[in-house]
Write a protein that holds these residues in place. Structure first.
Motif, short mmCIF file in Angstrom:
data_model
loop_
_atom_site.label_atom_id
_atom_site.label_comp_id
_atom_site.label_asym_id
_atom_site.label_seq_id
_atom_site.Cartn_x
_atom_site.Cartn_y
_atom_site.Cartn_z
N ALA A 274 0.82 -1.21 0.00
CA ALA A 274 0.00 0.00 0.00
C ALA A 274 0.86 1.26 0.00
O ALA A 274 0.51 2.26 -0.64
CB ALA A 274 -0.92 -0.01 1.22
N ALA B 176 0.70 4.18 -2.83
CA ALA B 176 0.41 5.56 -2.49
C ALA B 176 1.53 6.49 -2.95
O ALA B 176 1.28 7.60 -3.45
CB ALA B 176 0.20 5.70 -0.98
N THR C 248 -3.07 9.27 -3.38
CA THR C 248 -4.35 8.85 -2.83
C THR C 248 -5.33 10.01 -2.97
O THR C 248 -4.91 11.16 -3.06
CB THR C 248 -4.23 8.45 -1.34
OG1 THR C 248 -3.76 9.57 -0.58
CG2 THR C 248 -3.34 7.25 -1.16
N THR D 14 -10.16 -2.33 -3.73
CA THR D 14 -9.86 -1.71 -2.43
C THR D 14 -9.51 -0.25 -2.69
O THR D 14 -8.83 0.06 -3.68
CB THR D 14 -8.66 -2.40 -1.75
OG1 THR D 14 -8.94 -3.79 -1.58
CG2 THR D 14 -8.35 -1.78 -0.40
N LEU E 24 -7.57 3.12 -1.26
CA LEU E 24 -6.58 3.64 -0.30
C LEU E 24 -6.78 5.13 -0.11
O LEU E 24 -7.01 5.88 -1.07
CB LEU E 24 -5.16 3.39 -0.82
CG LEU E 24 -4.72 1.93 -0.99
CD1 LEU E 24 -3.30 1.89 -1.54
CD2 LEU E 24 -4.82 1.18 0.32
N ALA F 218 -3.46 0.70 6.66
CA ALA F 218 -2.76 -0.06 5.62
C ALA F 218 -1.25 0.09 5.68
O ALA F 218 -0.52 -0.75 5.13
CB ALA F 218 -3.26 0.37 4.24
N SER F 219 -0.76 1.14 6.34
CA SER F 219 0.68 1.43 6.31
C SER F 219 1.45 0.87 7.49
O SER F 219 2.67 0.98 7.54
CB SER F 219 0.89 2.94 6.23
OG SER F 219 0.11 3.62 7.21
N LEU G 231 -1.99 5.61 6.14
CA LEU G 231 -2.80 5.12 5.03
C LEU G 231 -3.88 4.21 5.60
O LEU G 231 -3.59 3.38 6.47
CB LEU G 231 -1.96 4.32 4.04
CG LEU G 231 -0.95 5.05 3.17
CD1 LEU G 231 -0.20 4.04 2.31
CD2 LEU G 231 -1.64 6.09 2.30
N ALA H 220 -7.21 1.60 4.35
CA ALA H 220 -7.74 0.87 3.20
C ALA H 220 -9.18 0.47 3.49
O ALA H 220 -9.49 -0.03 4.57
CB ALA H 220 -6.89 -0.37 2.93
#
Length: 481
Positions: A44, A48, A53, A323, A325, A375-376, A414, A416
């Motif tokens: 992810a 990004a 994003t 998905t 982000l 996500a990060s 991030l 998701a």
């Protein structure tokens, strides 16, 4: 009991707010040793950094596998009862040139409902004979384009369209195959359905009016009547609604056989998916089996051959493969008191992201539920109830109504949101002059843009009154201030 009284009854506080619920995320979604979410083998953070994003991410292998499975299970189950299946991908869920290639390579036909969708399908190389075209207000131009292109089936939605399509086909010297959309009186959503005598909606005609309407269609030598078409709802988890609709339609189908050939029955789409961990959508193989069993039993009771069965899956193919982000911007804790919390107080955490209702309108339109995860990274912080909000000037600009994230969620994280492959890009807008995000396909550790995103320059270029201003050099614009 839920840990926060503001949480909906179905949402329980998770033991681990970093987990990826089975059956919700695309099949390639996994966290690496560093806790970063990976989709299609691409992290992810890399996505990004490369594309920015908000970003729509489509797991190509997941999408292709779901398309192939839909074709295989309906072929197998309808074949088992002595007939064949026609599986159309419902383009309204999400359509692009890449998607056309993916679904046609999986053996699916394509269902479109506007001239624009037809244009994309044909530009991407779809065989017109394997395209179905429906809609309640097809323009004469759209009808002419479909007929002249050789579209395999046009779904008639009103008496007016009979004359329009017949005249167009006659003018082009062809016989145009058509279906007739009917209201079965069955409306289904999730695991419930209602059966009524008549539906108040813009699509189709009533079952009672069907015989006379079919006679009108058959009176035209330029039309070939294929059969009835039905669509009973969306996000349907079981087969009960489809079964009841099939029974009602086959009664009429059997009666219509007395006056002519009737090779097909189209039961539409609406097959559901899991947006949250508590959803329990039936596997598409179970749906195919259940529909086939009802059709076989009803045809046997009526003493008629099993027709070709057509279906139109869209969300069930595209939804879980996608998905979105986002990057977190601001975070705000709001203390809520009153009856909503039994006259006590509770805190709802608003996590605002750099997208919103312009890239996912479903939450605002339908109060749709979604899930969310950081996500990060992962975190050992205790779960906190959050509401993911967008950046638009609307109080209803929400992406995720309620879920739990680690309590240390912070700006620049991030996040998701899974299951955004259907009806997100296709419903996207430029509200507040925000550009629609790009769509990126990921597969085997690589990523590529399949739909370009929009910048402020794209938005300005459409405004003719700004032509001179946009063309000026930046320096002269600043000096004029």
């Amino acid at each position: 009991m839920t840990a926060n009284p503001l949480a909906p009854d179905w949402l329980l506080e998770p033991a681990d707010p970093n987990d990826l619920a089975a059956g919700v995320w695309s099949t390639s979604a996994v966290r690496g040793d560093d806790g970063v979410l990976s989709l299609g083998g691409v992290t992810a953070t890399e996505l990004a950094e490369t594309f920015g994003t908000p970003l729509y991410v489509v797991d190509e292998a997941d999408f292709r596998a779901r398309a192939s499975e839909a074709k295989q299970v309906f072929d197998a189950e309808i074949g088992r009862i002595g007939s064949t299946a026609k599986v159309y991908y419902a383009a309204k869920a999400f359509l692009s040139g890449a998607v056309v290639r993916w679904v046609t390579e999986a053996g699916l036909a394509i269902d479109v409902c506007t001239g624009g969708e037809l244009a994309v399908a044909m530009a991407a190389g779809a065989d017109p004979a394997r395209i179905g075209f429906h809609g309640n207000n097809k323009s004469p131009v759209e009808i002419d384009r479909a007929v002249s292109a050789g579209v395999g089936a046009i779904v008639i939605d009103s008496l007016i369209e009979i004359e329009r399509i017949a005249a167009t086909a006659e003018r082009h010297g062809v016989v145009q195959p058509v279906r007739l959309r009917v209201n079965s009186g069955v409306h289904a959503s999730t695991h419930e359905y209602l059966a009524t005598a008549r539906e108040d909606q813009k699509f189709g005609i009533t079952l009672a009016d069907t015989p006379a309407t079919v006679a009108a269609i058959r009176s035209h030598a330029s039309l070939r009547f294929l059969g009835l078409h039905s669509h009973i709802g969306s996000q349907i988890f079981g087969t009960d609604g489809f079964g009841e609709a099939a029974r009602r339609l086959l009664e009429v189908h059997a009666a219509l056989l007395a006056d002519g050939d009737l090779p097909e029955l189209n039961l539409g789409g609406g097959f559901g998916v899991n947006y949250t961990r508590v959803d329990d959508a039936a596997p598409i193989a179970d749906l195919a089996r259940g529909i086939a069993e009802v059709v076989a039993a009803e045809c046997a009771r009526l003493g008629i051959p099993v027709p070709v069965i057509a279906v139109e899956p869209g969300r069930v193919i595209a939804g879980p493969a996608g998905t979105t982000l986002y990057t977190v911007g601001t975070i705000k804790d709001v203390e809520v008191s009153g009856t909503e919390v039994d006259d006590g107080t509770a805190v709802r955490r608003y996590v605002s992201v750099d997208g919103g209702m312009s890239d996912n309108a479903r939450t605002a339109l339908y109060r749709a539920d979604y899930s969310v995860r950081i996500a990060s990274r992962t975190s050992s912080a205790a779960p906190a109830l959050v509401r993911i909000a967008g950046k638009h000037c609307e109080s209803g600009d929400l992406v995720v109504l309620a879920d739990y994230l680690p309590g240390d969620v912070a700006p620049d994280d991030l996040v998701a949101v899974p299951v955004t492959g259907a009806y997100c890009w296709s419903l996207a807008s430029n509200y507040n002059h925000v550009g629609r995000p790009p769509v990126v396909a990921v597969s085997d550790g690589s990523a590529r843009i399949i739909v370009r995103g929009e910048t402020e320059a794209h938005l300005l270029a459409r405004d003719l009154e700004l032509d001179d201003i946009v063309a000026r050099p930046a320096a002269s614009s600043r000096s004029a201030l």
